[in-house]
Enzyme design. Structure first.
Site, PDB file in Angstrom:
ATOM      1  N   SER A 100       0.826  -1.213   0.000  1.00  0.00           N
ATOM      2  CA  SER A 100       0.000   0.000   0.000  1.00  0.00           C
ATOM      3  C   SER A 100       0.859   1.261   0.000  1.00  0.00           C
ATOM      4  CB  SER A 100      -0.894   0.042   1.235  1.00  0.00           C
ATOM      5  OG  SER A 100      -1.669  -1.125   1.308  1.00  0.00           O
TER       6      SER A 100
HETATM    7  N1  SAH Z   1      -0.283  -4.886   4.165  1.00  0.00           N
HETATM    8  C1  SAH Z   1       0.427  -5.358   2.992  1.00  0.00           C
HETATM    9  C2  SAH Z   1      -0.396  -5.233   1.746  1.00  0.00           C
HETATM   10  C3  SAH Z   1      -1.252  -6.362   1.619  1.00  0.00           C
HETATM   11  S1  SAH Z   1      -2.014  -6.657   0.075  1.00  0.00           S
HETATM   12  C4  SAH Z   1       1.710  -4.638   2.806  1.00  0.00           C
HETATM   13  O1  SAH Z   1       2.017  -3.721   3.572  1.00  0.00           O
HETATM   14  O2  SAH Z   1       2.443  -5.028   1.907  1.00  0.00           O
HETATM   15  C5  SAH Z   1      -3.255  -7.743   0.719  1.00  0.00           C
HETATM   16  C6  SAH Z   1      -2.752  -9.092   1.141  1.00  0.00           C
HETATM   17  O3  SAH Z   1      -3.863  -9.809   1.660  1.00  0.00           O
HETATM   18  C7  SAH Z   1      -2.194  -9.923   0.005  1.00  0.00           C
HETATM   19  O4  SAH Z   1      -0.911 -10.359   0.336  1.00  0.00           O
HETATM   20  C8  SAH Z   1      -3.178 -11.091  -0.104  1.00  0.00           C
HETATM   21  O5  SAH Z   1      -2.559 -12.294  -0.484  1.00  0.00           O
HETATM   22  C9  SAH Z   1      -3.725 -11.167   1.296  1.00  0.00           C
HETATM   23  N2  SAH Z   1      -5.035 -11.822   1.420  1.00  0.00           N
HETATM   24  C10 SAH Z   1      -6.090 -11.780   0.574  1.00  0.00           C
HETATM   25  N3  SAH Z   1      -7.128 -12.497   1.044  1.00  0.00           N
HETATM   26  C11 SAH Z   1      -6.716 -13.011   2.232  1.00  0.00           C
HETATM   27  C12 SAH Z   1      -7.329 -13.846   3.215  1.00  0.00           C
HETATM   28  N4  SAH Z   1      -8.575 -14.317   3.054  1.00  0.00           N
HETATM   29  N5  SAH Z   1      -6.603 -14.176   4.307  1.00  0.00           N
HETATM   30  C13 SAH Z   1      -5.345 -13.734   4.476  1.00  0.00           C
HETATM   31  N6  SAH Z   1      -4.703 -12.930   3.585  1.00  0.00           N
HETATM   32  C14 SAH Z   1      -5.378 -12.583   2.483  1.00  0.00           C
END
Ligand code: SAH
Length: 200
Positions: free
Chosen positions: A52
């Protein structure tokens, strides 16, 4: 290079500002994007996911009002960048990621940066992480269509949850949910766009 304060006026919590300036974002992004380390924008981290934009990571962290003694649950470890903020500002962090290679890479980077208060789980965040509940704060960085019941029930009395909610192909709303005497206080923050929270 450094973050410019005038561009981050909504960051008023000094501890969050200090975290933003101490966490080397370059370590969490792919080699090909290193020149964009100080660009306040989301960047791809592979597997269709993104890290993000830093001003949003910092602001979402600030909304949790961490003081240092909290147990925090995070859904969506991704690159681990947001996790680092939580690990610096709270006591223990429990973070869940669905995609294994992302989890492994985040773990490696966070360990190499010296964070030892982070616990990792591979799987879906829809059920939370019951064994360590309740949590003083819950940070969700992928968007479900509605708030999963498990995350509400695992939130401690007085606890805060920051979560984007809405359709996967449109604009979601960022909420802060506070549990007060068993009731939920909902605050709309602003519209955001996150990757969907995938149904495990
Ligand atoms: N906070 C992160 C950005 C995350 S992007 C950062 O600072 O880089 C969102 C993430 O959520 C992705 O890695 C994706 O794989 C994960 N995600 C999506 N659905 C999910 C679920 N049901 N449970 C756990 N993680 C999930």
């Amino acid at each position: 290079m450094a973050w410019r304060r005038e561009r981050m006026r909504n960051i008023t919590d000094e501890r969050v500002w200090e975290a933003l300036n101490s966490i080397p974002r370059g370590r969490f992004i792919d080699k090909g994007y290193q020149h964009n380390e100080f660009l306040d924008a989301p960047l791809p981290i592979g597997y269709g996911q993104t890290i993000s934009q830093p001003s949003l990571v910092a602001y979402m962290t600030q909304l949790l009002m961490l003081e240092g003694s909290e147990k925090v649950l995070e859904i969506g470890t991704g690159s681990g960048y947001q996790t680092a903020f939580l690990a610096r500002l709270a006591k223990e962090v429990y973070t869940i990621e669905l995609i294994k290679p992302l989890q492994l890479r985040a773990k490696e980077v966070l360990k190499s940066l010296g964070y030892s208060n982070i616990h990792y789980k591979l799987g879906s965040g829809y059920d939370g992480w019951k064994e360590h509940a309740p949590y003083d704060a819950v940070m969700v960085t992928c968007a479900p269509r509605r708030i999963p019941d498990a995350l509400i029930s695992q939130l401690a009395e007085g606890g805060r949850m920051v979560i984007p909610v809405g359709p996967e192909d449109g604009i979601q709303m960022l909420y802060r949910i506070t549990k007060e005497k068993g009731a939920l206080k909902e605050e709309e923050i602003y519209p955001v766009r996150f990757v969907p929270m995938v149904q495990g």
